[in-house]
Design a protein around this motif. Structure first.
Motif, mmCIF file in Angstrom:
data_model
loop_
_atom_site.group_PDB
_atom_site.id
_atom_site.type_symbol
_atom_site.label_atom_id
_atom_site.label_comp_id
_atom_site.label_asym_id
_atom_site.label_seq_id
_atom_site.Cartn_x
_atom_site.Cartn_y
_atom_site.Cartn_z
ATOM 1 N N THR A 167 0.477 -1.942 3.375
ATOM 2 C CA THR A 167 0.187 -0.423 3.463
ATOM 3 C C THR A 167 0.761 0.364 2.336
ATOM 4 O O THR A 167 -0.210 1.058 1.948
ATOM 5 N N VAL A 168 1.808 0.131 1.757
ATOM 6 C CA VAL A 168 2.258 0.605 0.720
ATOM 7 C C VAL A 168 1.771 0.337 -0.622
ATOM 8 O O VAL A 168 1.031 1.005 -1.377
ATOM 9 N N ILE A 169 1.319 -0.689 -0.756
ATOM 10 C CA ILE A 169 0.475 -1.468 -1.903
ATOM 11 C C ILE A 169 -0.790 -0.740 -1.840
ATOM 12 O O ILE A 169 -1.299 -0.248 -2.952
ATOM 13 N N ARG A 170 -1.313 -0.593 -0.581
ATOM 14 C CA ARG A 170 -2.816 0.046 -0.666
ATOM 15 C C ARG A 170 -2.652 1.607 -1.009
ATOM 16 O O ARG A 170 -3.491 2.038 -1.634
ATOM 17 N N ALA A 171 -1.659 2.103 -0.515
ATOM 18 C CA ALA A 171 -1.212 3.637 -0.841
ATOM 19 C C ALA A 171 -1.224 3.823 -2.533
ATOM 20 O O ALA A 171 -1.549 4.786 -2.861
ATOM 21 N N ILE A 227 5.596 2.095 10.848
ATOM 22 C CA ILE A 227 6.443 2.701 9.588
ATOM 23 C C ILE A 227 5.822 2.722 8.355
ATOM 24 O O ILE A 227 5.819 3.605 7.561
ATOM 25 N N GLY A 228 4.924 1.539 8.115
ATOM 26 C CA GLY A 228 4.154 1.392 6.850
ATOM 27 C C GLY A 228 3.159 2.471 6.863
ATOM 28 O O GLY A 228 2.955 3.236 5.607
ATOM 29 N N ILE A 229 2.334 2.757 7.887
ATOM 30 C CA ILE A 229 1.298 3.649 7.783
ATOM 31 C C ILE A 229 1.599 4.969 7.968
ATOM 32 O O ILE A 229 1.130 5.829 7.056
ATOM 33 N N GLY A 230 2.795 5.162 8.466
ATOM 34 C CA GLY A 230 3.489 6.680 8.682
ATOM 35 C C GLY A 230 3.911 7.040 7.098
ATOM 36 O O GLY A 230 3.615 8.233 6.711
ATOM 37 N N GLY A 231 4.608 6.172 6.522
ATOM 38 C CA GLY A 231 5.186 6.297 5.276
ATOM 39 C C GLY A 231 4.207 6.323 4.234
ATOM 40 O O GLY A 231 4.329 7.004 3.049
ATOM 41 N N SER A 232 3.127 5.482 4.455
ATOM 42 C CA SER A 232 2.128 5.220 3.466
ATOM 43 C C SER A 232 1.361 6.478 3.203
ATOM 44 O O SER A 232 0.728 7.055 2.252
#
Length: 460
Positions: A157-161, A72-77
């Motif tokens: 992953t969101v922080i990195r995005a 969910i994180g990578i897909g959303g990011s």
């Protein structure tokens, strides 16, 4: 810590930008990998090599549930990176809120199911004989903390995005340091055995969650969501699902591989071969940390610039990431080929009061693990192309090729090989399957990536 804006992903020179993104990611992955490695060393020395095998049995189940959060994180990011690149902050906020809601719903449901079928799942994943009881102890305790791990993996992953790699690095370091500290207290001082190992791991997850929760509430994050953003939107869910399914499918295949290998190796050589795979599994996580770091650093750069239609920068980021990752993979390869005996010995206790079964297991592991390690890592220098190539398609939102290339190595090549080769070569057939799958999947990915660059990224 200096404030970093996501716009820098589209303006800074690619080489410098990749280093800024990849180095913190690599450090974070290194610390996490060291945690897994040192945790296994502590467990092997303070509890026994059977305990390493028990943890290896539990990992695919807990990691699969946690991977739901990562998916969910990578897909959303990927959506967030492209939305920020195109200036659509509203979509980025709605996506982040939907990620949180979806992660909680899915992982809590999976944990309930996992606890209901504990006695069936552990033997299915190779937790047989003397492995079953310690595996059940570890599994039951760790599963309670898995939803927090899933939220951590999603949030990271969101922080990195957002273009904040240093904060993402700290988030990866916290659970590792916490786990090792608790290992010492719970296992060595309190002598809680497998209970101590499990509670140490769960405590690390909780500490990581607390930090990520703080980050998104602080001024460091650009994503300030309200209650309306938690309401699920079908269009966003479809896009998260199509891209996140790539990560989920990869972890599902990884869990299937653990299931197959633990059972194949148990049938070939009992608990000792499962323990060898447990050691090699830790080395796979640890040794390749810089390659994974480059891959993680590459994702937001490719996604942001693709969203901003800066295709020349996307192409440059691909070539630069492959070059950097191949260099560090080659360095790792040399170390693993030269020092496998030393690395194996780190996991084995030299206590004189060990039970006879533990002494026999340790002797078998010491004889067989170095050869297995050399074979498993034989194709390490070329894997950079496969990892970066598959990551590119996920970063730019092309779910189908990302899925196919992600599954190429483990699903299309590795599983058939481990089902076939051991019938002719015994345990060596298992270890030979690793480099053969690496070579075949790298060839396929290279051809597909070259066609993509010529078709969609070449500047006329």
């Amino acid at each position: 810590m200096a404030k970093v804006s996501s716009e820098q992903l589209g303006t800074e020179p690619i080489g410098r930008l990749l280093i800024k993104q990849a180095v913190p990611a690599s450090i974070g992955i290194l610390v996490m990998s060291l945690n897994v490695l040192v945790d296994s060393i502590f467990v092997g020395n303070w509890i026994g090599s059977i305990a390493i095998a028990a943890i290896n049995v539990v990992l695919p189940v807990s990691f699969f549930i946690a991977a739901l959060g990562m998916a969910i994180g990578i897909g959303g990011s990927s959506i967030i990176s492209r939305a920020l690149g195109s200036g659509d902050k509203g979509k980025a906020l709605q996506t982040f809120g939907n990620q949180i809601t979806l992660t909680l719903m899915v992982t809590i449901s999976m944990v309930v199911l996992g606890l209901c079928f504990v006695n069936e799942l552990i033997p299915a994943f190779g937790g047989k004989g003397s492995i079953f009881e310690p595996a059940k102890i570890y599994y039951t305790i760790v599963l309670y903390g898995v939803p927090f791990l899933a939220l951590c993996m999603m949030g990271n992953t969101v922080i990195r995005a957002e273009g904040k790699p240093k904060f993402a690095m700290i988030a990866m370091i916290i659970p590792s340091v916490g786990n090792l500290l608790m290992d010492y207290i719970f296992i060595y001082i309190f002598d809680w055995g497998m209970h101590g190992a499990a509670w140490a791991t769960t405590t690390g997850y909780l500490l990581c969650f607390a930090y990520i929760f703080y980050f998104f509430l602080s001024k460091n994050s650009e994503l300030k969501i309200g209650l309306s953003h938690f309401v699920l939107k079908s269009n966003i869910l479809r896009e998260i699902g199509s891209l996140g399914f790539v990560t989920l499918a990869r972890q599902a295949v990884t869990s299937i591989i653990y299931l197959l290998l633990n059972n194949i190796l148990f049938n070939l050589g009992g608990e000792a071969l499962v323990a060898i795979y447990g050691i090699i599994g830790r080395m796979l996580m640890f040794a390749l940390f810089p390659v994974f770091g480059v891959t993680q650093g590459f994702l937001p750069i490719a996604g942001f610039n693709y969203g901003a239609a800066q295709y020349d920068r996307v192409k440059e980021s691909i070539y630069t990431a492959i070059k950097y990752a191949a260099l560090v993979a080659s360095i790792v390869f040399v170390g693993l080929m030269v020092f496998p005996e030393f690395l194996t010995n780190l996991f084995l206790s030299d206590r004189l009061d060990l039970p006879e079964e533990e002494i026999r297991t340790n002797a078998f592991v010491m004889r067989h693990a170095p050869t297995a390690m050399r074979l498993v890592f034989a194709a390490t220098p070329i894997i950079a192309l496969q990892l970066i190539g598959a990551a590119y398609f996920q970063a730019v939102g092309k779910a189908v090729p990302a899925l196919l290339l992600t599954l190429t190595r483990q699903g299309f090549f590795f599983i058939p090989l481990i089902l076939l080769l051991p019938n002719f070569l015994g345990e060596l057939g298992v270890w030979f399957s690793f480099p053969i799958a690496d070579v075949l999947s790298t060839i396929v990915t290279g051809l597909y990536l070259r066609n993509e660059i010529k078709t969609n990224l070449e500047i006329n």
